[in-house]
Design an enzyme around this catalytic site. Structure first.
Site, PDB file in Angstrom:
ATOM      1  N   ASP A   1       0.883  -1.181   0.000  1.00  0.00           N
ATOM      2  CA  ASP A   1       0.000   0.000   0.000  1.00  0.00           C
ATOM      3  C   ASP A   1       0.913   1.221   0.000  1.00  0.00           C
ATOM      4  O   ASP A   1       1.690   1.422   0.939  1.00  0.00           O
ATOM      5  CB  ASP A   1      -0.882  -0.041   1.266  1.00  0.00           C
ATOM      6  CG  ASP A   1      -1.507   1.303   1.606  1.00  0.00           C
ATOM      7  OD1 ASP A   1      -1.902   1.497   2.776  1.00  0.00           O
ATOM      8  OD2 ASP A   1      -1.565   2.178   0.711  1.00  0.00           O
TER       9      ASP A   1
ATOM     10  N   GLU B   1      -3.459   4.289  -2.668  1.00  0.00           N
ATOM     11  CA  GLU B   1      -3.935   3.883  -1.328  1.00  0.00           C
ATOM     12  C   GLU B   1      -5.430   4.122  -1.166  1.00  0.00           C
ATOM     13  O   GLU B   1      -6.148   3.241  -0.680  1.00  0.00           O
ATOM     14  CB  GLU B   1      -3.188   4.658  -0.238  1.00  0.00           C
ATOM     15  CG  GLU B   1      -3.686   4.291   1.150  1.00  0.00           C
ATOM     16  CD  GLU B   1      -2.853   4.864   2.275  1.00  0.00           C
ATOM     17  OE1 GLU B   1      -2.577   6.089   2.272  1.00  0.00           O
ATOM     18  OE2 GLU B   1      -2.466   4.084   3.161  1.00  0.00           O
ATOM     19  N   GLU B   2      -5.895   5.270  -1.603  1.00  0.00           N
ATOM     20  CA  GLU B   2      -7.320   5.584  -1.426  1.00  0.00           C
ATOM     21  C   GLU B   2      -8.196   4.605  -2.199  1.00  0.00           C
ATOM     22  O   GLU B   2      -9.232   4.153  -1.720  1.00  0.00           O
ATOM     23  CB  GLU B   2      -7.601   7.016  -1.880  1.00  0.00           C
ATOM     24  CG  GLU B   2      -7.028   8.087  -0.968  1.00  0.00           C
ATOM     25  CD  GLU B   2      -5.636   8.524  -1.369  1.00  0.00           C
ATOM     26  OE1 GLU B   2      -5.055   7.908  -2.286  1.00  0.00           O
ATOM     27  OE2 GLU B   2      -5.124   9.480  -0.766  1.00  0.00           O
TER      28      GLU B   2
ATOM     29  N   ASN C   1       5.615   1.506  -8.287  1.00  0.00           N
ATOM     30  CA  ASN C   1       6.255   2.829  -8.195  1.00  0.00           C
ATOM     31  C   ASN C   1       5.961   3.509  -6.859  1.00  0.00           C
ATOM     32  O   ASN C   1       5.414   4.609  -6.820  1.00  0.00           O
ATOM     33  CB  ASN C   1       5.772   3.688  -9.356  1.00  0.00           C
ATOM     34  CG  ASN C   1       6.004   3.012 -10.702  1.00  0.00           C
ATOM     35  OD1 ASN C   1       6.988   2.299 -10.889  1.00  0.00           O
ATOM     36  ND2 ASN C   1       5.080   3.187 -11.641  1.00  0.00           N
ATOM     37  N   TRP C   2       6.329   2.879  -5.822  1.00  0.00           N
ATOM     38  CA  TRP C   2       6.080   3.353  -4.436  1.00  0.00           C
ATOM     39  C   TRP C   2       6.687   4.743  -4.246  1.00  0.00           C
ATOM     40  O   TRP C   2       7.868   4.952  -4.549  1.00  0.00           O
ATOM     41  CB  TRP C   2       6.710   2.357  -3.465  1.00  0.00           C
ATOM     42  CG  TRP C   2       6.732   2.802  -2.032  1.00  0.00           C
ATOM     43  CD1 TRP C   2       5.678   3.257  -1.281  1.00  0.00           C
ATOM     44  CD2 TRP C   2       7.884   2.822  -1.180  1.00  0.00           C
ATOM     45  NE1 TRP C   2       6.098   3.562   0.005  1.00  0.00           N
ATOM     46  CE2 TRP C   2       7.440   3.296   0.093  1.00  0.00           C
ATOM     47  CE3 TRP C   2       9.219   2.466  -1.334  1.00  0.00           C
ATOM     48  CZ2 TRP C   2       8.298   3.433   1.178  1.00  0.00           C
ATOM     49  CZ3 TRP C   2      10.084   2.598  -0.260  1.00  0.00           C
ATOM     50  CH2 TRP C   2       9.624   3.083   0.975  1.00  0.00           C
ATOM     51  N   GLY C   3       5.900   5.702  -3.841  1.00  0.00           N
ATOM     52  CA  GLY C   3       6.414   7.039  -3.576  1.00  0.00           C
ATOM     53  C   GLY C   3       6.689   7.840  -4.827  1.00  0.00           C
ATOM     54  O   GLY C   3       7.238   8.946  -4.758  1.00  0.00           O
TER      55      GLY C   3
ATOM     56  N   GLY D   1       4.411   8.814  -7.269  1.00  0.00           N
ATOM     57  CA  GLY D   1       3.271   9.527  -7.868  1.00  0.00           C
ATOM     58  C   GLY D   1       3.066  10.814  -7.101  1.00  0.00           C
ATOM     59  O   GLY D   1       3.845  11.762  -7.236  1.00  0.00           O
ATOM     60  N   ALA D   2       2.091  10.820  -6.239  1.00  0.00           N
ATOM     61  CA  ALA D   2       1.803  12.035  -5.449  1.00  0.00           C
ATOM     62  C   ALA D   2       3.030  12.480  -4.682  1.00  0.00           C
ATOM     63  O   ALA D   2       3.231  13.658  -4.428  1.00  0.00           O
ATOM     64  CB  ALA D   2       0.644  11.762  -4.496  1.00  0.00           C
TER      65      ALA D   2
HETATM   66  N1  APR Z   1      -0.953  -1.070  -8.807  1.00  0.00           N
HETATM   67  C1  APR Z   1       0.326  -0.801  -9.175  1.00  0.00           C
HETATM   68  N2  APR Z   1       0.833   0.445  -9.328  1.00  0.00           N
HETATM   69  C2  APR Z   1       0.008   1.474  -9.093  1.00  0.00           C
HETATM   70  C3  APR Z   1      -1.344   1.284  -8.689  1.00  0.00           C
HETATM   71  C4  APR Z   1      -1.809  -0.056  -8.553  1.00  0.00           C
HETATM   72  N3  APR Z   1      -3.078  -0.323  -8.179  1.00  0.00           N
HETATM   73  N4  APR Z   1      -1.901   2.509  -8.535  1.00  0.00           N
HETATM   74  C5  APR Z   1      -0.957   3.416  -8.825  1.00  0.00           C
HETATM   75  N5  APR Z   1       0.197   2.800  -9.158  1.00  0.00           N
HETATM   76  C6  APR Z   1       1.476   3.441  -9.518  1.00  0.00           C
HETATM   77  C7  APR Z   1       1.332   4.673 -10.389  1.00  0.00           C
HETATM   78  O1  APR Z   1       2.434   4.721 -11.285  1.00  0.00           O
HETATM   79  C8  APR Z   1       1.448   5.803  -9.375  1.00  0.00           C
HETATM   80  O2  APR Z   1       1.950   6.988  -9.954  1.00  0.00           O
HETATM   81  O3  APR Z   1       2.079   3.864  -8.315  1.00  0.00           O
HETATM   82  C9  APR Z   1       2.449   5.217  -8.404  1.00  0.00           C
HETATM   83  C10 APR Z   1       2.418   5.852  -7.045  1.00  0.00           C
HETATM   84  O4  APR Z   1       1.087   5.875  -6.592  1.00  0.00           O
HETATM   85  P1  APR Z   1       0.644   6.990  -5.510  1.00  0.00           P
HETATM   86  O5  APR Z   1      -0.661   6.578  -4.963  1.00  0.00           O
HETATM   87  O6  APR Z   1       0.775   8.340  -6.067  1.00  0.00           O
HETATM   88  O7  APR Z   1       1.717   6.757  -4.345  1.00  0.00           O
HETATM   89  P2  APR Z   1       2.762   7.768  -3.681  1.00  0.00           P
HETATM   90  O8  APR Z   1       3.506   8.523  -4.703  1.00  0.00           O
HETATM   91  O9  APR Z   1       3.497   6.912  -2.702  1.00  0.00           O
HETATM   92  O10 APR Z   1       1.862   8.824  -2.886  1.00  0.00           O
HETATM   93  C11 APR Z   1       1.327   8.447  -1.645  1.00  0.00           C
HETATM   94  O11 APR Z   1      -0.813   9.311  -2.168  1.00  0.00           O
HETATM   95  O12 APR Z   1      -2.536   7.768  -2.161  1.00  0.00           O
HETATM   96  C12 APR Z   1      -1.927   8.793  -1.468  1.00  0.00           C
HETATM   97  O13 APR Z   1      -2.400   8.319   0.829  1.00  0.00           O
HETATM   98  C13 APR Z   1      -1.391   8.264  -0.168  1.00  0.00           C
HETATM   99  O14 APR Z   1      -0.738  10.392   0.677  1.00  0.00           O
HETATM  100  C14 APR Z   1      -0.271   9.200   0.095  1.00  0.00           C
HETATM  101  C15 APR Z   1       0.282   9.470  -1.287  1.00  0.00           C
END
Ligand code: APR
Length: 721
Positions: free
Chosen positions: A322, A340-341, A452-454, A456-457
């Site tokens: 997650d 996560e959401e 791609n943990w970390g 995106g957002a």
């Molecule tokens: N499976 C695989 N990869 C995914 C999925 C999925 N279901 N959903 C998204 N991704 C990839 C996408 O490339 C995305 O840009 O993971 C990347 C990162 O996802 P983010 O949710 O943006 O994660 P992060 O960058 O760690 O941001 C975390 O966002 O969801 C909120 O509560 C979370 O505040 C926290 C922040």
């Protein structure tokens, strides 16, 4: 069979299927097939957690052994203290009731809640009024526009009528069964504690029905020092007042969940009979891995990297990551709708973790085993849409838990991407992934399903994060299934460099040494506008190749690059340049140096974690940034301040258009966001712990700002209940 460096025997089959071009053209994945990720075992053969057994560190809220389905609640005396959830039905839960003559009496809050909810409720306005009647403190602040929009506009006449005549009464009936279904204290999973909590799915549904009706006391104040200021929100009021299409779609997922699990008056056969376990893992700094000593071969990790698919769909039987916020769930009860959401609304039982999980510290993670999936969806973020029912057929383990293991690990949020290459921040990410992926059983660990943990957002570089997660899997002897979410270039590059590691026998410590060289390089190179996109990210892998080649060519070619000495670095242009950290304007009170745990100081590289005595010297603003780096609120303040600075700079030389950035400090109309509004956006991304009170110039739409006195009044009321 290879011995993993953590003692676990890993019978990891790392042989890769011979690839022919035709094959790879149509295959969306590279590396080993999923069978190898499952160690050629049945996908659910290996366990992520041991069976449920009650103990000092594992509280079980239902009776063991399970004799009935659903399990019957465990009974023990209630607790009203700072170590347990303050249940709305507790006798200590009081609330001031205004009498017709203007006097107030302190009343049982649960009695108020029952009276309010057992009245006929036939419209969303009446639902809002009922909820506010036991939340009078927020009568002027809460407005349920999303709920009204969904019930009054989005649903048609008949759907809306079904909601008020059938579903809402079922939710209310389930919520009001709280005293029956939860008969023992619900412990808080607090920071610095290793603790587990298991609840039945029925108990979770009841707690979530209460969250839907905003009955939990003391969970609504935004006061930064309030009792639950370090906990995520749990009452749904913030979701009801959020805007955007995704909010309505998230509400549809949640309503669908209640349709599935809330019994009707005549029939309770739909009540889920399983169990969910939440495990807080809290490591000690002195137990952190010394990555510069890890001889784990990276190429021994069976790697399956796929540009298609999602973690939740492909990661069956694996430890699914997650991409969390330190406040579990992030913006799920707000505007947020990314990885996560989405996971939390298609598997709503995860939401109950927000009730009792304190925000995660750098060396902490939360494992959640047993949550069921109830909804399907399409799209992502703004295009997210609920797309109907999902019948989850995942088998249950001996403790009656769906064998879906999810680990919440929160990456750092990098407003300026070059921060992420700093050694101490890379180490923080390694240790975060380590505490999430570590396997505390003697049986071989299942593979990890991540992506791609970390990145995106939170603005991370997937080329770096993929390697960091590979390092942790090597150290722990865990196969790695990595989903690049459509990025075929990353898939190929990650696969190629893994092949190189395999052919060279590269170890974790070697790669860590190279990454540290890259880090020093990034800090020292003169600032050039970093090239956007792949070119910049690719240079990390080019740099690694160069360094490995130099190592291979043997002595006389120097050890892994000292800063600025490597050929690639020497050539300069091949390496993505980055501005040295611009010292953010940090207000004096923020530069109070936190007392770092002794071990943390010894763990970090000396120049980044100066010893206590050198704290007294005036550390550079950059060092202050690093020392505060795990305080998101400070980060948010600093980022907002630096955004403020950046924008005022851009306004002055208007020739350079303001660069759009994920956390742009400009509104659509170009108006400068206030610091509060910027923090607001960080709150959504989990950066700020709680939004401070409204600034005097907040928009009229949100009503007049409360004075500090008025807010204190509220908090006093709040504390009464
Ligand atoms: N499976 C695989 N990869 C995914 C999925 C999925 N279901 N959903 C998204 N991704 C990839 C996408 O490339 C995305 O840009 O993971 C990347 C990162 O996802 P983010 O949710 O943006 O994660 P992060 O960058 O760690 O941001 C975390 O966002 O969801 C909120 O509560 C979370 O505040 C926290 C922040």
């Amino acid at each position: 069979m290879s011995q993993s460096t953590d003692g676990g025997i890993s019978t990891m089959d790392t042989e890769e299927e011979p690839e022919n071009l035709g094959d790879s053209l149509e295959k969306s994945w590279r590396g080993v097939p999923m069978e190898a990720i499952h160690r050629n075992l049945h996908p659910f053969e290996l366990e992520n957690l041991p069976p449920v057994s009650a103990g000092n560190h594992h509280r079980v809220l239902y009776q063991l052994p399970i004799r009935d389905t659903p399990p019957r609640p465990h009974k023990s005396p209630g607790k009203w203290d700072s170590e347990h959830v303050r249940l709305p039905c507790a006798p200590e839960s009081k609330y001031p009731r205004e009498n017709p003559d203007g006097s107030t009496t302190i009343d049982s809050r649960w009695g108020m809640i029952e009276r309010a909810l057992l009245q006929p409720i036939e419209s969303s306005e009446e639902l809002q009024a009922a909820i506010l009647s036991y939340n009078t403190t927020y009568r002027d602040q809460w407005h349920f526009r999303a709920l009204h929009q969904l019930l009054d506009e989005e649903l048609d006449e008949s759907e809306s009528r079904v909601f008020f005549e059938d579903l809402l009464p079922r939710i209310i009936r389930l919520a009001l069964r709280l005293p029956d279904l939860i008969q023992s204290p619900v412990p808080l999973l607090k920071q610095h504690k290793n603790a587990s909590l298991s609840l039945s799915q029925q108990q979770i549904a009841c707690l979530l029905a209460n969250a839907f009706l905003c009955t939990f006391p003391r969970r609504n104040t935004l006061k930064r020092k309030s009792e639950y200021s370090t906990f995520p929100d749990i009452n749904f009021n913030r979701l009801y007042q959020s805007t955007g299409a995704a909010v309505l779609e998230k509400l549809k997922c949640i309503m669908h969940y209640f349709r599935r699990v809330c019994p009707t008056e005549r029939d309770d056969s739909n009540v889920p009979t399983g169990v969910v376990t939440f495990v807080r893992r809290s490591g000690l700094p002195e137990h952190q891995v010394d990555w510069s000593q890890s001889a784990a071969p990276l190429g021994d990790v069976p790697l399956h990297v796929d540009a298609k698919g999602t973690i939740e769909d492909e990661g069956v039987g694996l430890l699914q990551v997650d991409f969390a916020n330190k406040y579990l769930g992030g913006g799920v009860l707000g505007h947020g709708c990314v990885q996560e959401e989405i996971r939390f609304v298609i598997c709503p039982e995860l939401l109950v973790g927000k009730l009792f999980t304190e925000s995660l510290r750098p060396f902490e993670a939360l494992v959640m085993l047993g949550a069921e999936r109830y909804s399907n969806y399409t799209g992502y973020a703004g295009s997210f849409e609920w797309s109907g029912n999902c019948e989850d057929t995942t088998p249950r383990d001996s403790s009656r838990r769906r064998q879906t293991a999810i680990v919440a690990i929160d990456a750092l949020h990098f407003a300026q991407s070059q921060h992420q290459y700093r050694e101490d921040l890379m180490e923080r990410e390694l240790n975060k992934a380590y505490i999430g992926f570590v396997h505390w059983m003697v049986t071989p660990p299942p593979g990890v399903a991540t992506g791609n943990w970390g990145c995106g957002a939170f603005g991370g570089d997937s080329y770096l994060k993929s390697l960091l997660q590979l390092m942790v899997c090597a150290q722990l002897g865990r196969p790695l299934a990595y989903y690049t979410f459509g990025d075929t270039e990353l898939r190929d590059d990650f696969h190629d460099i893994w092949l190189l590691f395999r052919s060279e026998g590269t170890t974790v410590q070697q790669l860590w040494s190279i990454l540290r060289s890259y880090s020093r390089l990034m800090m020292e190179k003169t600032p050039k506008e970093p090239r956007e996109g792949k070119a910049c990210k690719k240079t990390l892998y080019e740099f690694i190749r160069e360094e490995l080649k130099k190592d291979k060519d043997g002595p006389g070619n120097g050890s892994p690059a000292e800063a600025g000495t490597s050929k690639a670095a020497g050539s300069g242009e091949a390496i993505c340049e980055a501005k040295p950290l611009a010292p953010a304007k940090i207000s004096p009170e923020l530069t109070k140096k936190p007392v770092l745990p002794k071990a943390a100081v010894s763990q970090g590289s000396p120049d980044l974690f100066p010893t206590q005595e050198s704290h007294d010297s005036d550390s550079s603003p950059e060092q202050v940034i690093l020392m505060l780096s795990d305080d998101e609120e400070t980060n948010a303040m600093m980022e907002a301040a630096s955004l403020e600075a950046k924008n005022s700079e851009e306004v002055s030389n208007s020739s350079t258009p303001a660069k759009s950035s994920s956390s742009s400090s400009k509104t659509g109309g170009g108006r400068q966001l206030t610091l509060l509004e910027m923090l607001d956006s960080h709150y959504e991304k989990g950066q700020a712990s709680k939004r401070p009170r409204k600034a005097p110039n907040c928009s009229k739409a949100e009503g007049p700002a409360k004075s500090r006195k008025e807010n204190d009044e509220e908090d006093k009321k709040d504390i009464v209940d």
